[in-house]
Design a protein around this motif. Structure first.
Motif, PDB file in Angstrom:
ATOM      1  N   LEU A 126       1.138   8.852  -8.971  1.00 27.52           N
ATOM      2  CA  LEU A 126       0.165   7.859  -9.422  1.00 27.52           C
ATOM      3  C   LEU A 126       0.037   6.697  -8.426  1.00 27.52           C
ATOM      4  CD1 LEU A 126       0.851   7.638 -13.257  1.00 27.52           C
ATOM      5  CD2 LEU A 126      -0.740   9.094 -12.013  1.00 27.52           C
ATOM      6  N   ALA A 127       0.554   6.887  -7.222  1.00 27.72           N
ATOM      7  CA  ALA A 127       0.618   5.793  -6.249  1.00 27.72           C
ATOM      8  C   ALA A 127      -0.755   5.199  -5.926  1.00 27.72           C
ATOM      9  CB  ALA A 127       1.289   6.257  -4.972  1.00 27.72           C
ATOM     10  N   GLU A 128      -1.782   6.030  -5.969  1.00 31.92           N
ATOM     11  CA  GLU A 128      -3.103   5.543  -5.556  1.00 31.92           C
ATOM     12  C   GLU A 128      -3.893   4.905  -6.704  1.00 31.92           C
ATOM     13  OE1 GLU A 128      -3.681   5.212  -2.459  1.00 31.92           O
ATOM     14  OE2 GLU A 128      -1.769   6.234  -2.148  1.00 31.92           O
ATOM     15  N   ARG A 129      -3.342   4.999  -7.900  1.00 32.23           N
ATOM     16  CA  ARG A 129      -4.050   4.418  -9.042  1.00 32.23           C
ATOM     17  C   ARG A 129      -4.044   2.894  -8.975  1.00 32.23           C
ATOM     18  NH1 ARG A 129      -3.958   7.574 -13.873  1.00 32.23           N
ATOM     19  NH2 ARG A 129      -4.282   9.740 -13.275  1.00 32.23           N
ATOM     20  N   TYR A 130      -4.963   2.302  -9.729  1.00 29.97           N
ATOM     21  CA  TYR A 130      -4.973   0.843  -9.864  1.00 29.97           C
ATOM     22  C   TYR A 130      -4.431   0.462 -11.243  1.00 29.97           C
ATOM     23  CZ  TYR A 130      -7.239   0.036  -5.476  1.00 29.97           C
ATOM     24  OH  TYR A 130      -7.481  -0.053  -4.146  1.00 29.97           O
ATOM     25  N   PRO A 131      -3.896  -0.743 -11.372  1.00 30.93           N
ATOM     26  CA  PRO A 131      -3.271  -1.139 -12.646  1.00 30.93           C
ATOM     27  C   PRO A 131      -4.147  -0.867 -13.866  1.00 30.93           C
ATOM     28  CG  PRO A 131      -2.789  -2.783 -11.007  1.00 30.93           C
ATOM     29  CD  PRO A 131      -3.677  -1.768 -10.340  1.00 30.93           C
ATOM     30  N   HIS A 132      -5.462  -1.141 -13.764  1.00 30.37           N
ATOM     31  CA  HIS A 132      -6.275  -0.977 -14.966  1.00 30.37           C
ATOM     32  C   HIS A 132      -6.445   0.476 -15.368  1.00 30.37           C
ATOM     33  CE1 HIS A 132      -9.340  -0.617 -11.757  1.00 30.37           C
ATOM     34  NE2 HIS A 132      -9.865   0.257 -12.589  1.00 30.37           N
ATOM     35  N   GLU A 133      -6.043   1.385 -14.494  1.00 26.60           N
ATOM     36  CA  GLU A 133      -6.166   2.808 -14.840  1.00 26.60           C
ATOM     37  C   GLU A 133      -4.902   3.341 -15.514  1.00 26.60           C
ATOM     38  OE1 GLU A 133      -8.948   4.433 -11.239  1.00 26.60           O
ATOM     39  OE2 GLU A 133      -6.906   3.897 -10.726  1.00 26.60           O
ATOM     40  N   LEU A 134      -3.931   2.448 -15.751  1.00 26.51           N
ATOM     41  CA  LEU A 134      -2.664   2.893 -16.326  1.00 26.51           C
ATOM     42  C   LEU A 134      -2.490   2.359 -17.737  1.00 26.51           C
ATOM     43  CD1 LEU A 134      -0.372   2.099 -13.265  1.00 26.51           C
ATOM     44  CD2 LEU A 134      -1.340   4.309 -13.874  1.00 26.51           C
ATOM     45  N   SER A 135      -1.657   3.057 -18.519  1.00 26.98           N
ATOM     46  CA  SER A 135      -1.357   2.562 -19.864  1.00 26.98           C
ATOM     47  C   SER A 135      -0.376   1.401 -19.748  1.00 26.98           C
ATOM     48  CB  SER A 135      -0.733   3.668 -20.693  1.00 26.98           C
ATOM     49  OG  SER A 135       0.595   3.893 -20.263  1.00 26.98           O
ATOM     50  N   GLY A 136      -0.196   0.672 -20.840  1.00 28.74           N
ATOM     51  CA  GLY A 136       0.708  -0.470 -20.831  1.00 28.74           C
ATOM     52  C   GLY A 136       2.118  -0.075 -20.394  1.00 28.74           C
ATOM     53  N   GLY A 137       2.611   1.017 -20.951  1.00 26.74           N
ATOM     54  CA  GLY A 137       3.950   1.472 -20.611  1.00 26.74           C
ATOM     55  C   GLY A 137       4.057   1.816 -19.133  1.00 26.74           C
ATOM     56  N   GLN A 138       3.014   2.498 -18.618  1.00 20.94           N
ATOM     57  CA  GLN A 138       3.015   2.858 -17.196  1.00 20.94           C
ATOM     58  C   GLN A 138       2.976   1.618 -16.314  1.00 20.94           C
ATOM     59  OE1 GLN A 138      -0.415   5.416 -17.377  1.00 20.94           O
ATOM     60  NE2 GLN A 138       0.823   7.232 -16.954  1.00 20.94           N
ATOM     61  N   GLN A 139       2.174   0.613 -16.746  1.00 18.24           N
ATOM     62  CA  GLN A 139       2.100  -0.614 -15.950  1.00 18.24           C
ATOM     63  C   GLN A 139       3.458  -1.299 -15.895  1.00 18.24           C
ATOM     64  OE1 GLN A 139      -1.251  -3.319 -16.388  1.00 18.24           O
ATOM     65  NE2 GLN A 139      -2.331  -1.804 -17.587  1.00 18.24           N
ATOM     66  N   GLN A 140       4.157  -1.309 -17.032  1.00 17.05           N
ATOM     67  CA  GLN A 140       5.459  -1.961 -17.036  1.00 17.05           C
ATOM     68  C   GLN A 140       6.440  -1.188 -16.157  1.00 17.05           C
ATOM     69  OE1 GLN A 140       6.399  -4.754 -16.995  1.00 17.05           O
ATOM     70  NE2 GLN A 140       6.468  -5.480 -19.110  1.00 17.05           N
ATOM     71  N   ARG A 141       6.302   0.138 -16.091  1.00 16.33           N
ATOM     72  CA  ARG A 141       7.159   0.897 -15.186  1.00 16.33           C
ATOM     73  C   ARG A 141       6.876   0.540 -13.737  1.00 16.33           C
ATOM     74  NH1 ARG A 141       8.213   6.441 -17.891  1.00 16.33           N
ATOM     75  NH2 ARG A 141       7.398   5.931 -19.941  1.00 16.33           N
ATOM     76  N   VAL A 142       5.587   0.361 -13.428  1.00 16.55           N
ATOM     77  CA  VAL A 142       5.245  -0.045 -12.058  1.00 16.55           C
ATOM     78  C   VAL A 142       5.881  -1.396 -11.751  1.00 16.55           C
ATOM     79  CG1 VAL A 142       3.392  -0.670 -10.479  1.00 16.55           C
ATOM     80  CG2 VAL A 142       3.075   1.213 -12.077  1.00 16.55           C
TER      81      VAL A 142
END
Lengths: 354, 543
Positions: free
Chosen positions: A139-155
């Motif tokens: 998911l390295a190329e994704r942008y924050p708004h394309e991720l779920s809350g949980g995924q964003q917190q993992r980032v």
């Protein structure tokens, strides 16, 4: 807290807060607070909002000046009166409730942000490592708004751990995560932190989060730490009523008479585990709801006032002494009808009284 | 957030703020100076009437804009009908057209010798000539009508946003409790939207109070024309400053009302926007009625004046497309670009200062520098003239002392005055826009980048600027356009022989020859359309 005598060398503390006081525009938020974290320890700061826990976190991060006392990270003095080492020189990581990802940067660039000192190849390797660690490979190329809350917190976790900070500060990091996935995420991140030997402070107002995530819990009360200890210590041996109520449900019984082997209360004599260690000056005995055992007894003055089936157990509200009530947690099999007369027994234990 | 800011930054920010607020201070100060008894003369003769006229026009415009703006807002917010989406932005277009152009076009149409009155006279059998005039176009009524046609979008815009932000569940629960459509509007939606509508109305009132060109054109004497005439006619700065200070009182009252509206709005509009399904689908006949109303409003306020202007521009293209037109365009462009760059710089500096500094006082420079926006162009011009002429006199005195040739009016008599006035007036736009886009960046972003080892300056370039670049662009564009359109300040402050597109068009409007300046007017309209489109797109994204 942890410091029992001088047997532990001071240098093993990863964070040492000494007699700290903080003010927000003349108003004292923290006064005379001390706290120590050993290396690789996760401590939760637990308390209601406005109790000063976030202020403590900010002063540790260097985002707020302190008025008294000192803060040491590792062996470096980072804050004292009239001195605040800028945040950017403290080697700390910080995780926020709103994730604080840079919205204009991809996941890759977000993580890369803090490790500009590495060569390009090293950076790519580190980022790949981090993404794997938080299970976001690909998911390295994704942008924050394309991720779920949980995924964003993992980032955010990956980004903070990438530059290997001496101390990780988490400010209500799970509040915006939906309740279904919250505990799974918490467990996962705890595992990551333990695996990476990270020393961390978690700020939370939820006792469940503190229980699940931390090795030790510091309960805050109006700018002071009321008690520090493991979840079990806080639950079974709270230092005062405030801690007892914050950590769980509690019943209080007036102590009528102190004896060598227990105390006399409104519902009868309650035995101490070995010898009664309750101070003669203490006035009330604290009992957790599951410490009371219900039994049928037609001649008893105690009645079931309310009952609630909770799946794993029954909750009963039992009236005694005309207007007083006790909350009891009973096994699923122990079913009593409303209004039935019951007796309450308490096994001998190490008594807690205030 | 906590940050050690260098003293230099602090000094620069406060200095800018003080310079920008100096015109207002100068106005008040000058009001107490000696005058040639002109003010007391005016006060005893015509000034009370002027004040009354100002109040009458303002009040009339408030009522009429509400009657046009609120129904339009309600219709597009609550109902679904063909072309709804188009009308949402069509109704904003009147903001782009200069009010004096609209006044001119309608005068042609409605004056005694115009086609409508001639037609009516024909019907009624009245002789033309003396006494045959059914309606005197040069009157307060016309000023109210024209200003309302141009200004109603403010009320429309704010009311629309308020209606759309209202949670659908509120209206549903009102319905469940037995309110019909009209009752739920009257008892729930309108009270909830009231703070926003109040803001819209105060904006309208401020614009009306500040209007110079329309009232001047219709020969209605108000406070703005009084300031203008006192300065250009009598050359009395003190009297002009006194009348200006009088206007300031009105302006401050309006600002206070607006602030109140903003405060209340926070509590009244909390919920998220309503879902599409909540809008009621109109039946064929209902849709027809609603559409006719919207078409009428749009035609009267924009389409008709615009088409007339376009017709003139095409017919007189040969005469209009000349060196003068190019020169004025260049003048306007030059001033506008210069002003928008200065405002951008000021906005960035003050907004970023406020964000970084922990002290409560750090918000003050931004606030101070924004006060100029509320000033009517004529008042601002006088406010700028006071310190600049003083400065010029002092400089000339110094030159004289050293027996050097006097340099003349290097500040008040040059382009500097116009640029300074525009910066005073429009820096509020850039400070406001940049501040508000910065507040959308979570403070935790600052904290996290601080802990990641990024210095404040680097943070600004790598994090904040990329995140707020849209806001910067919008702010700069808005300042640019406002500078292109600004008229009264330019009329009073321009150096001799210097014309902008706006002053050029105004000159021809007052000479009853708009045809020859229609090309310039069209340019102003097109430039003015940009922010309207931007604004609309911004609102669309917000939902």
């Amino acid at each position: 807290m942890l410091n029992q005598g001088n047997d532990i060398n001071q240098n093993t503390y990863q964070l040492e807060v000494k007699e700290l006081s903080c003010q927000y525009s003349q108003e004292s938020v923290i006064s005379d607070l001390s706290l120590r974290l050993a290396k690789n320890e996760i401590v939760a700061l637990l308390g209601p909002s406005g109790c000063g826990k976030t202020t403590l976190l900010k002063s540790v991060a260097g985002l707020m000046p302190i008025t008294k006392g000192s803060i040491k990270i590792g062996e470096n003095l980072v804050s004292e009166q009239n001195f605040t080492l800028p945040s950017e020189q403290r080697k700390i990581g910080m995780i926020f409730q709103d994730y604080a990802l840079f919205p204009h940067l991809s996941v890759f660039d977000n993580i890369a942000f803090g490790i500009k000192n590495l060569t390009k190849d090293e950076r790519a390797v580190r980022i790949e490592e981090m993404l794997e660690l938080v299970k976001l490979s690909g998911l390295a190329e994704r942008y924050p708004h394309e991720l779920s809350g949980g995924q964003q917190q993992r980032v955010a976790i990956a980004r903070a751990l990438a530059y290997k900070p001496d101390l990780l500060l988490l400010d209500e990091p799970f509040s915006n995560i939906d309740s279904q996935s919250r505990s799974a995420l918490m467990r996962e991140i705890r595992t990551i932190l333990k695996q990476q030997n990270v020393t961390a402070i978690l700020v939370t107002h939820s006792k469940d989060e503190a229980f699940m995530f931390a090795d030790k819990i510091a309960v805050f009360d109006q700018g002071k730490i009321a008690q520090v200890g493991s979840a079990k210590e806080l639950y079974s041996r709270p230092a005062n009523k405030y801690v007892a109520d914050f950590i769980g449900k509690a019943n209080y019984l007036t102590i009528r008479k102190h004896a060598d082997d227990g105390v006399e209360t409104d519902i009868g004599f309650i035995s101490a585990h070995t010898t009664n260690q309750v101070d003669i000056n203490k006035k009330v005995l604290m009992l957790r709801p599951e410490q009371l055992v219900v039994a049928s007894e037609n001649s008893s003055p105690l009645t079931i006032l309310e009952r609630l089936f909770c799946g794993s157990h029954w909750n009963y509200l039992i009236g005694h002494c005309e207007d007083k009530q006790l909350l009891v947690e009973a096994h699923t099999n122990d079913e009593f009808d409303l209004g039935s007369r019951v007796n309450l027994n308490v096994a001998a234990h190490s008594l807690v009284a205030f | 957030m906590y940050q050690n800011l260098s003293r230099k930054w602090l000094v620069v920010c406060w200095l800018i703020a003080l310079v920008l607020v100096s015109p207002i201070a100068a106005l008040v100060w000058q009001s107490f100076a000696d005058d040639q008894a002109i003010f007391s003369h005016l006060w005893q003769t015509v000034l009370p009437d002027y004040i009354l006229n100002s109040i009458l026009v303002t009040f009339g415009v408030i009522v009429l804009t509400s009657l046009i703006g609120i129904p339009c807002a309600w219709i597009v917010a609550m109902y679904d009908f063909p072309m709804r989406k188009t009308f949402i932005w069509l109704l904003l277009l009147p903001l782009a057209i200069p009010s004096y152009v609209v006044a001119y076009v309608y005068t042609d149409l409605l004056e005694c010798a115009g086609p409508i009155q001639s037609l009516m006279r024909g019907f009624l059998g009245i002789e033309s000539g003396v006494g045959g005039c059914l309606y005197e176009i040069r009157s307060i009524g016309s000023a109210i009508l024209i200003l309302s046609l141009v200004l109603f979008p403010y009320t429309y815009l704010l009311a629309r946003a308020a209606f759309m932000e209202q949670s659908a569940s509120l209206i549903k629960s009102a319905r469940v409790m037995g309110c019909n459509s009209w009752q739920s509007f009257y008892r729930v939606s309108l009270p909830l939207a009231r703070p926003a509508i109040v803001i819209g109305i105060t904006l309208v009132a401020m614009e009306t109070l500040a209007d110079f060109a329309v009232v001047k054109y219709f020969a209605v004497s108000t406070l703005t024309t009084a300031v203008y005439d006192t300065w250009l006619g009598y050359g009395d700065l003190t009297a002009a400053a006194r009348i200006s200070s009088l206007m300031l009182v009105f302006i401050f009252i309006l600002i206070a009302i607006e602030k109140l509206g903003h405060q209340k709005r926070k509590y009244y509009q909390k919920s998220t926007g309503q879902s599409n399904d909540a809008r009621k689908q109109l039946s064929g006949r209902e849709a027809l009625i609603v559409l006719s109303f919207l078409i009428l409003v749009f035609t009267a306020s924009f389409l008709f004046p615009f088409l007339t202007l376009a017709k003139y521009a095409i017919e007189y293209f040969e005469q209009s497309w000349n060196n003068q037109f190019l020169e004025y365009s260049f003048n306007s462009l030059f001033v506008a670009i210069l002003v928008s760059l200065i405002c951008l710089f000021i906005g960035l500096l003050l907004a970023y200062f406020k964000r970084l500094s922990v002290a409560k006082s750090s918000a003050i420079p931004g606030k101070l520098s924004s006060t100029g926006y509320a000033l009517p162009g004529t008042v601002l011009a006088i406010g700028v003239l006071v310190p600049l002429t003083l400065l010029d006199y002092k400089i000339n005195d110094i030159f004289e002392y050293f027996e050097l040739p006097a340099p003349g009016l290097i500040f008040s008599g040059s382009l500097f005055a116009i640029v300074f006035a525009y910066v005073v007036r429009f820096s509020a736009i850039s400070v406001g826009a940049i501040e508000s886009s910065l507040t959308k960046v979570s403070p935790s972003i600052d904290m996290v980048s601080a802990t990641m080892g990024i210095s404040p300056l680097k943070r600004m370039f790598k994090i904040h600027l990329p995140l707020v670049k849209k806001g910067l662009l919008a702010a700069t564009t808005l300042v640019f356009i406002e500078s292109m359109k600004e008229l009264p300040a330019a009329l009073l402050l321009r150096p001799f022989g210097f014309e902008t597109l706006a002053t050029h068009v105004y000159q021809f409007v007052s000479d009853e020859q708009l045809e020859l300046a229609a090309l310039s007017a069209i340019v102003i309209v097109f430039v003015g359309l940009i922010p309207v489109i931007l604004l609309n797109r911004f609102l669309e994204q917000g939902r």
